[in-house]
Design a protein around this motif. Structure first.
Motif, PDB file in Angstrom:
ATOM      1  N   LEU A 130      11.847  89.942 -34.430  1.00  0.00           N
ATOM      2  CA  LEU A 130      12.264  89.885 -33.021  1.00  0.00           C
ATOM      3  C   LEU A 130      13.777  89.853 -32.878  1.00  0.00           C
ATOM      4  O   LEU A 130      14.338  90.416 -31.944  1.00  0.00           O
ATOM      5  CB  LEU A 130      11.657  88.657 -32.344  1.00  0.00           C
TER       6      LEU A 130
ATOM      7  N   LYS B 125       9.057  95.192 -29.702  1.00  0.00           N
ATOM      8  CA  LYS B 125       8.715  96.009 -28.529  1.00  0.00           C
ATOM      9  C   LYS B 125       7.457  95.484 -27.858  1.00  0.00           C
ATOM     10  O   LYS B 125       7.285  95.557 -26.656  1.00  0.00           O
ATOM     11  CB  LYS B 125       8.495  97.454 -28.949  1.00  0.00           C
ATOM     12  N   LEU B 126       6.557  94.979 -28.690  1.00  0.00           N
ATOM     13  CA  LEU B 126       5.276  94.501 -28.172  1.00  0.00           C
ATOM     14  C   LEU B 126       5.381  93.103 -27.575  1.00  0.00           C
ATOM     15  O   LEU B 126       4.826  92.806 -26.524  1.00  0.00           O
ATOM     16  CB  LEU B 126       4.248  94.526 -29.314  1.00  0.00           C
ATOM     17  N   LEU B 127       6.131  92.261 -28.284  1.00  0.00           N
ATOM     18  CA  LEU B 127       6.091  90.844 -27.921  1.00  0.00           C
ATOM     19  C   LEU B 127       7.298  90.328 -27.144  1.00  0.00           C
ATOM     20  O   LEU B 127       7.204  89.341 -26.441  1.00  0.00           O
ATOM     21  CB  LEU B 127       5.944  89.994 -29.185  1.00  0.00           C
ATOM     22  N   LEU B 128       8.436  90.994 -27.315  1.00  0.00           N
ATOM     23  CA  LEU B 128       9.657  90.465 -26.703  1.00  0.00           C
ATOM     24  C   LEU B 128       9.521  90.385 -25.181  1.00  0.00           C
ATOM     25  O   LEU B 128       9.035  91.318 -24.548  1.00  0.00           O
ATOM     26  CB  LEU B 128      10.833  91.379 -27.070  1.00  0.00           C
ATOM     27  N   ARG B 129       9.946  89.268 -24.643  1.00  0.00           N
ATOM     28  CA  ARG B 129       9.876  89.102 -23.191  1.00  0.00           C
ATOM     29  C   ARG B 129      10.762  90.150 -22.520  1.00  0.00           C
ATOM     30  O   ARG B 129      11.808  90.515 -23.038  1.00  0.00           O
ATOM     31  CB  ARG B 129      10.379  87.708 -22.815  1.00  0.00           C
TER      32      ARG B 129
ATOM     33  N   VAL C 262      14.340  89.001 -21.882  1.00  0.00           N
ATOM     34  CA  VAL C 262      15.149  88.979 -23.110  1.00  0.00           C
ATOM     35  C   VAL C 262      15.529  90.414 -23.502  1.00  0.00           C
ATOM     36  O   VAL C 262      16.669  90.686 -23.885  1.00  0.00           O
ATOM     37  CB  VAL C 262      14.377  88.265 -24.255  1.00  0.00           C
TER      38      VAL C 262
ATOM     39  N   ARG D 132      19.304  91.956 -23.832  1.00  0.00           N
ATOM     40  CA  ARG D 132      19.769  92.627 -25.058  1.00  0.00           C
ATOM     41  C   ARG D 132      20.263  94.050 -24.771  1.00  0.00           C
ATOM     42  O   ARG D 132      21.214  94.515 -25.395  1.00  0.00           O
ATOM     43  CB  ARG D 132      18.635  92.664 -26.080  1.00  0.00           C
TER      44      ARG D 132
ATOM     45  N   GLU E 165      19.698  83.630 -24.054  1.00  0.00           N
ATOM     46  CA  GLU E 165      18.276  83.886 -24.315  1.00  0.00           C
ATOM     47  C   GLU E 165      17.499  82.578 -24.383  1.00  0.00           C
ATOM     48  O   GLU E 165      16.407  82.459 -23.842  1.00  0.00           O
ATOM     49  CB  GLU E 165      18.113  84.619 -25.652  1.00  0.00           C
ATOM     50  N   GLU E 166      18.113  81.591 -25.070  1.00  0.00           N
ATOM     51  CA  GLU E 166      17.428  80.305 -25.204  1.00  0.00           C
ATOM     52  C   GLU E 166      17.301  79.597 -23.863  1.00  0.00           C
ATOM     53  O   GLU E 166      16.276  79.012 -23.549  1.00  0.00           O
ATOM     54  CB  GLU E 166      18.157  79.432 -26.222  1.00  0.00           C
TER      55      GLU E 166
ATOM     56  N   GLY F 267      14.754  81.386 -22.006  1.00  0.00           N
ATOM     57  CA  GLY F 267      13.450  81.145 -22.613  1.00  0.00           C
ATOM     58  C   GLY F 267      12.798  79.869 -22.121  1.00  0.00           C
ATOM     59  O   GLY F 267      11.574  79.739 -22.135  1.00  0.00           O
ATOM     60  N   GLU F 268      13.628  78.919 -21.704  1.00  0.00           N
ATOM     61  CA  GLU F 268      13.067  77.655 -21.216  1.00  0.00           C
ATOM     62  C   GLU F 268      12.549  77.774 -19.789  1.00  0.00           C
ATOM     63  O   GLU F 268      11.823  76.908 -19.310  1.00  0.00           O
ATOM     64  CB  GLU F 268      14.124  76.558 -21.315  1.00  0.00           C
ATOM     65  N   GLN F 269      12.969  78.851 -19.097  1.00  0.00           N
ATOM     66  CA  GLN F 269      12.498  79.026 -17.710  1.00  0.00           C
ATOM     67  C   GLN F 269      11.204  79.834 -17.703  1.00  0.00           C
ATOM     68  O   GLN F 269      11.059  80.770 -18.486  1.00  0.00           O
ATOM     69  CB  GLN F 269      13.549  79.795 -16.895  1.00  0.00           C
TER      70      GLN F 269
ATOM     71  N   ARG G  69      10.745 100.144 -21.452  1.00  0.00           N
ATOM     72  CA  ARG G  69      10.237  99.054 -20.613  1.00  0.00           C
ATOM     73  C   ARG G  69      11.258  98.580 -19.590  1.00  0.00           C
ATOM     74  O   ARG G  69      10.903  98.103 -18.522  1.00  0.00           O
ATOM     75  CB  ARG G  69       9.868  97.853 -21.487  1.00  0.00           C
TER      76      ARG G  69
END
Lengths: 93, 586
Positions: B90, B99-103, B106, B110, B163-164, B167-169, B215
């Protein structure tokens, strides 16, 4: 036995660190269930090991109790894995 | 206390989890899943060992419990390896996992990071990294959502902290992210444009945007439209023209700065359609303002055509090309609309082809049915002729004298042979007319002729049943067709009417001229036909009562082979009225 058990309890802490990093990046969020399920199983395991560490033998009542605790943890994990499976199918679409 | 029950449940549940994980692996086949699978494969073994240990080993030695922590340590290490693998994939964006899992948020951060870093890399040797940091600080001040971003020791923009934080939101406002990063990019491009001609910047941007994940490309469309399509032209305007443009273009969310740079970042507050409308409005006003309609259209088209493939695909998907003013990308519009027409035509042709296939299958089935009836009828007729010959010989006492009983039985046999012969003749007639093999000997003849012949044949039976038989024929009812076949068709209907009308009932046979056609009607006071049977009675072998069920189907075939029509009107309990419409004298 105590040392081995301690190692097996320290490793999840390391694993949890990676896990939380992962959960910040991936869009599938079932972290609460996965953590809860794993923590419950680990608690069951601790109960399972306690008599062996402190008494040096098995206590059936504690063993049965630990099996039930592990069962609860596994049930939570089953739920989480089913949810992840469904979510991922959606992602692939 | 029984430990076996919860242990069995544990084993079943662990197997269930293994099964689900194996299913996920079958679909995705990722390396990190193998490690998870190993872990899940070991868990049921742990429970199986527990069974074994509890039942056979625990009384012997406590050391048999040692495998538990060992296996658990192995399981935990495998989980850590799997997580590290996935995390590396990731972070580095190597492998397909990201590609499949990244939010999506995020992935968007990037994508903006990469474009920003491209400009930072190019401009920092000239303007110094301090200036870049200053731009970033200004942007953070304006948009605090960027507060996790910083310039690292390698003089590149770093977004990991952001990102972190993101990620918490649970819910991240993507438009807010786009606004903030677009502002940062606008500022960077403005500084960079002091060093490099804007057309080169557009080319560099085009290269960078071409790498963006599909995406998130939709979020870059306003950036592309304003910064890559419109801004190159605005940057070429003279000072006085630019001043006029800045004063005349008043579109909420879009602002032209003194250098000719477009500040569009607040446009993300609007929805997708509104953003596109603002772009179109801007373009139309620009065309009207400059008076260099053709030149601008040409340049805009040139920029559009140079856009990377992923952007073009997104524009086609949104049908943005179609919304552009006339004279811009007309060829593309035509391709788009002809593509739509082609799809419509393809759907239409597919439908027609399916219908044709269905008709062909139907025709094949009908032909097979006809051939089958033909073969059966011919096979029956040959032995029947032999039977008839010998019956004749017997009846004429050529093979010896007969007594009374024998004669009587022979007469009955002959009667049945006649019935059977007629039935076979009828059967033979269906396929021949179906296949249009029969040559119709068409001629003009008065309806009176055939009706008189029919009446003569059935009158006696009607009289026996005390039925009132009425005939009404127009003198000018002249039919054009095969006389023998038409007589057969009408006779089949009249015979049915006499047969199924009870004693003292009434039958009316009429023949009237109706324009170019002759309508022949046979009305009876029988029990009538139910509406659901009205169509079926014309099908071969469909009989409501005793009989082969061929008479009406033969009549229908004869009438239709003449280009005519046959139908029935009926009321249950009151009677039926059969109508035949045939072509008359021209």
């Amino acid at each position: 036995m105590l040392i081995l058990t301690l190692i097996s309890l320290v490793l999840p802490i390391l694993s949890y660190r990676y896990f939380m990093q992962l959960m910040k990046l991936v869009k599938i969020r079932r972290s609460n269930f996965l953590v809860a399920g794993s923590a419950t199983i680990l608690t069951g395991y601790v109960f399972f090991m306690l008599p062996w560490i402190f008494v040096g033998t098995d206590i059936l009542a504690i063993r049965v109790f630990s099996y039930y605790v592990i069962m609860a943890g596994l049930l939570i994990l089953v739920y989480a894995v089913v949810k992840i499976y469904i979510d991922w199918r959606e992602v692939m679409k | 206390m029984n430990a076996l029950l919860p242990l069995t449940f544990d084993l079943v549940l662990s197997l269930l989890i293994l099964l689900l994980a194996a299913n996920i692996y079958v679909i995705y086949r990722r390396q990190y899943l193998v490690w998870f699978l190993v872990v899940l494969f070991l868990t049921p073994f742990l429970f199986l060992y527990s069974f074994f240990e509890m039942m056979y080993l625990s009384d012997i030695s406590p050391y048999f419990v040692v495998p538990y922590p060992f296996i658990l340590i192995f399981v935990e290490v495998a989980i850590i390896i799997a997580q590290k693998n996935l995390l590396a994939s990731l972070k580095t964006e190597k492998g397909a996992e990201y590609k499949l899992l990244l939010r999506e948020d995020v992935a968007l951060i990037r994508a903006f990071e990469k474009i920003a870093n491209h400009f930072i890399r190019r401009m920092s040797p000239f303007v110094g990294i301090k200036n870049v940091e200053q731009i970033l600080e200004e942007c953070i001040e304006q948009y605090p959502i960027l507060s996790g971003c910083y310039i690292g020791s390698d003089e590149r923009l770093k977004v990991q902290m952001m990102e972190e934080l993101i990620g918490e939101q649970k819910e991240v406002n993507m438009n807010e992210l786009c606004t903030a990063f677009s502002y940062l990019l606008t500022k960077l491009i403005d500084s960079y444009s002091a060093l490099v001609p804007y057309n080169e910047i557009v080319e560099e941007l085009s290269h960078e945007i071409g790498k963006i994940d599909k995406r998130v490309i939709a979020y870059f469309i306003p950036f592309i439209l304003f910064k890559m399509v419109l801004e190159p032209f605005i940057r070429e305007l003279r000072g006085d023209e630019l001043k006029k443009l800045r004063m005349s273009i008043d579109i909420a969310g879009v602002h032209v700065n003194r250098k000719g740079g477009l500040e569009y970042h607040t446009i993300y507050a609007y929805d997708e359609t509104a953003m596109e409308e603002k772009f179109i409005t801007f373009l139309i006003r620009l065309l009207a303002f400059s008076g260099r309609d053709r030149e601008i259209k040409g340049k805009v088209m040139e920029f559009f055509r140079k856009l990377p493939q992923n952007v073009k695909e997104e524009m086609y998907r949104r049908e943005l090309i179609k919304k552009l003013p006339p004279g811009i990308l007309d060829e593309e519009k035509m391709v788009l609309s002809s593509k739509e027409k082609l799809i419509e035509e393809l759907i239409d042709r597919k439908q027609k082809l399916e219908e044709a296939y269905a008709r062909l299958a139907d025709a094949k089935l009908n032909k097979m049915k006809s051939e089958f009836i033909d073969i059966i009828a011919h096979e029956l007729k040959t032995p029947l002729t032999t039977i008839k010959t010998y019956t004749d010989l017997l009846r004429k006492e050529k093979l010896g004298p007969l007594n009374e009983v024998q004669r009587e039985k022979l007469e009955r046999m002959e009667k049945n042979i006649k019935r059977l012969t007629k039935l076979i003749d009828d059967m033979l007639q269906i396929p021949s007319i179906d296949a249009k093999e029969l040559e119709l000997r068409k001629e003009l003849f008065p309806a009176q002729e055939v009706i008189d012949a029919i009446v003569e044949e059935v009158e006696e039976i009607a009289r026996e049943k005390k039925q009132a038989f009425t005939v009404e024929i127009d003198g000018d009812a002249i039919i054009f067709g095969d006389k023998n076949l038409i007589e057969k068709a009408i006779k089949n209907i009249v015979v049915n009417a006499v047969k199924y009308t009870p004693e003292k009932g009434a039958i009316t046979l009429t023949a009237k001229r109706e324009g170019d056609f002759i309508r022949i009607s046979v009305a009876d006071t029988g029990r009538g036909i139910r509406s659901e049977d009205a169509e079926k009675i014309f099908e071969p072998f469909y009989s409501l009562e005793s009989g082969a069920g061929l008479g009406l189907s033969i009549a229908k075939n004869i009438v239709e082979s003449h280009g005519g029509k046959i139908w029935v009107e009926s009321t249950v309990g009151k009677g039926s009225q059969f109508h035949i419409l045939l072509r008359g004298e021209k």
